[in-house]
Scaffold this motif. Sequence first.
Motif, PDB file in Angstrom:
ATOM      1  N   VAL A 262     -23.138 -25.305  38.585  1.00 12.01           N
ATOM      2  CA  VAL A 262     -21.965 -23.680  38.370  1.00 12.01           C
ATOM      3  C   VAL A 262     -21.791 -23.572  39.984  1.00 12.01           C
ATOM      4  O   VAL A 262     -21.111 -23.097  40.207  1.00 12.01           O
ATOM      5  CB  VAL A 262     -23.458 -23.486  37.722  1.00 12.01           C
ATOM      6  CG1 VAL A 262     -23.283 -21.794  38.227  1.00 12.01           C
ATOM      7  CG2 VAL A 262     -24.225 -23.296  36.540  1.00 12.01           C
ATOM      8  N   ASN A 263     -23.344 -24.130  40.713  1.00 11.31           N
ATOM      9  CA  ASN A 263     -22.222 -24.117  42.206  1.00 11.31           C
ATOM     10  C   ASN A 263     -20.918 -24.654  42.274  1.00 11.31           C
ATOM     11  O   ASN A 263     -20.513 -23.343  43.305  1.00 11.31           O
ATOM     12  CB  ASN A 263     -23.996 -24.581  43.556  1.00 11.31           C
ATOM     13  CG  ASN A 263     -23.743 -24.370  44.818  1.00 11.31           C
ATOM     14  OD1 ASN A 263     -23.338 -23.573  45.014  1.00 11.31           O
ATOM     15  ND2 ASN A 263     -24.427 -25.066  46.054  1.00 11.31           N
ATOM     16  N   ARG A 264     -20.803 -25.629  42.148  1.00 12.24           N
ATOM     17  CA  ARG A 264     -19.948 -25.838  42.020  1.00 12.24           C
ATOM     18  C   ARG A 264     -18.653 -25.154  41.805  1.00 12.24           C
ATOM     19  O   ARG A 264     -17.254 -24.918  42.159  1.00 12.24           O
ATOM     20  CB  ARG A 264     -19.670 -27.684  42.057  1.00 12.24           C
ATOM     21  CG  ARG A 264     -20.405 -28.623  43.081  1.00 12.24           C
ATOM     22  CD  ARG A 264     -20.136 -30.190  42.649  1.00 12.24           C
ATOM     23  NE  ARG A 264     -21.205 -30.634  41.454  1.00 12.24           N
ATOM     24  CZ  ARG A 264     -20.369 -31.377  40.968  1.00 12.24           C
ATOM     25  NH1 ARG A 264     -19.877 -32.291  40.510  1.00 12.24           N
ATOM     26  NH2 ARG A 264     -21.473 -31.575  39.281  1.00 12.24           N
TER      27      ARG A 264
ATOM     28  N   GLY B 260     -27.368 -26.238  37.828  1.00 14.00           N
ATOM     29  CA  GLY B 260     -27.266 -25.349  38.593  1.00 14.00           C
ATOM     30  C   GLY B 260     -26.116 -25.825  39.863  1.00 14.00           C
ATOM     31  O   GLY B 260     -25.650 -24.965  40.234  1.00 14.00           O
ATOM     32  N   ASN B 261     -26.353 -27.500  40.107  1.00 16.25           N
ATOM     33  CA  ASN B 261     -24.949 -27.849  41.146  1.00 16.25           C
ATOM     34  C   ASN B 261     -24.231 -27.852  40.807  1.00 16.25           C
ATOM     35  O   ASN B 261     -23.351 -27.527  41.432  1.00 16.25           O
ATOM     36  CB  ASN B 261     -25.766 -29.486  41.019  1.00 16.25           C
ATOM     37  CG  ASN B 261     -24.756 -30.526  41.779  1.00 16.25           C
ATOM     38  OD1 ASN B 261     -24.945 -29.452  43.242  1.00 16.25           O
ATOM     39  ND2 ASN B 261     -25.022 -31.392  42.012  1.00 16.25           N
TER      40      ASN B 261
ATOM     41  N   ASN C 170     -13.187 -20.611  47.118  1.00 18.08           N
ATOM     42  CA  ASN C 170     -12.309 -21.503  47.951  1.00 18.08           C
ATOM     43  C   ASN C 170     -10.880 -20.864  47.294  1.00 18.08           C
ATOM     44  O   ASN C 170     -10.087 -20.798  48.296  1.00 18.08           O
ATOM     45  CB  ASN C 170     -12.522 -22.845  47.020  1.00 18.08           C
ATOM     46  CG  ASN C 170     -12.800 -23.773  48.831  1.00 18.08           C
ATOM     47  OD1 ASN C 170     -11.692 -22.821  50.092  1.00 18.08           O
ATOM     48  ND2 ASN C 170     -12.536 -24.235  48.903  1.00 18.08           N
TER      49      ASN C 170
ATOM     50  N   MET D 292     -18.612 -22.499  41.067  1.00 22.17           N
ATOM     51  CA  MET D 292     -18.558 -21.431  42.117  1.00 22.17           C
ATOM     52  C   MET D 292     -17.528 -21.160  43.809  1.00 22.17           C
ATOM     53  O   MET D 292     -17.051 -20.628  43.948  1.00 22.17           O
ATOM     54  CB  MET D 292     -19.852 -20.578  42.169  1.00 22.17           C
ATOM     55  CG  MET D 292     -20.309 -19.914  41.031  1.00 22.17           C
ATOM     56  SD  MET D 292     -19.213 -18.940  40.241  1.00 22.17           S
ATOM     57  CE  MET D 292     -19.428 -17.619  41.420  1.00 22.17           C
ATOM     58  N   SER D 293     -18.244 -22.352  43.665  1.00 21.32           N
ATOM     59  CA  SER D 293     -17.607 -22.696  45.423  1.00 21.32           C
ATOM     60  C   SER D 293     -16.237 -22.990  45.109  1.00 21.32           C
ATOM     61  O   SER D 293     -15.328 -22.623  46.300  1.00 21.32           O
ATOM     62  CB  SER D 293     -18.012 -23.622  45.479  1.00 21.32           C
ATOM     63  OG  SER D 293     -18.077 -24.198  47.572  1.00 21.32           O
ATOM     64  N   TYR D 294     -15.652 -23.999  44.372  1.00 22.44           N
ATOM     65  CA  TYR D 294     -14.265 -23.703  43.770  1.00 22.44           C
ATOM     66  C   TYR D 294     -13.065 -22.566  43.129  1.00 22.44           C
ATOM     67  O   TYR D 294     -12.391 -22.090  44.469  1.00 22.44           O
ATOM     68  CB  TYR D 294     -13.892 -25.130  42.500  1.00 22.44           C
ATOM     69  CG  TYR D 294     -12.731 -24.878  42.265  1.00 22.44           C
ATOM     70  CD1 TYR D 294     -12.036 -25.747  42.856  1.00 22.44           C
ATOM     71  CD2 TYR D 294     -12.115 -24.264  41.139  1.00 22.44           C
ATOM     72  CE1 TYR D 294     -10.574 -26.190  42.626  1.00 22.44           C
ATOM     73  CE2 TYR D 294     -10.691 -24.748  40.857  1.00 22.44           C
ATOM     74  CZ  TYR D 294     -10.137 -25.111  41.331  1.00 22.44           C
ATOM     75  OH  TYR D 294      -8.617 -25.312  40.899  1.00 22.44           O
TER      76      TYR D 294
END
Length: 71
Positions: free
Chosen positions: A7-9, A4-5, A16, A11-13
Amino acid sequence: MAGGNFVNRVMSYLVNELLVNSLANSPTFQRFAVRTSRRIEDISVKAAKKKEELAEQVKDLSKNFESFKNQ
C-alpha cells in the motif's frame, strides 16, 4: 506487514505520478527549468574558460620559474 508495504508503494507511486504530471504540464515550472538549465550551462562554460586560463597561467609561471632557476 507485507500488505502495508505494498500500500505504501502504491501510494508513493500515485503521488509521484501526480507530482510529475502536474510539474510537466506547468508552464511556470517549465520556464524555471529552462532558465535553470541555461544558467548551469553558462556557469559550466565560464568554469571551463577559467580552467583554461588558470592552466595557461600555471604553464607561464612554470616557464618563468625554470628560466629564473637556470640563470
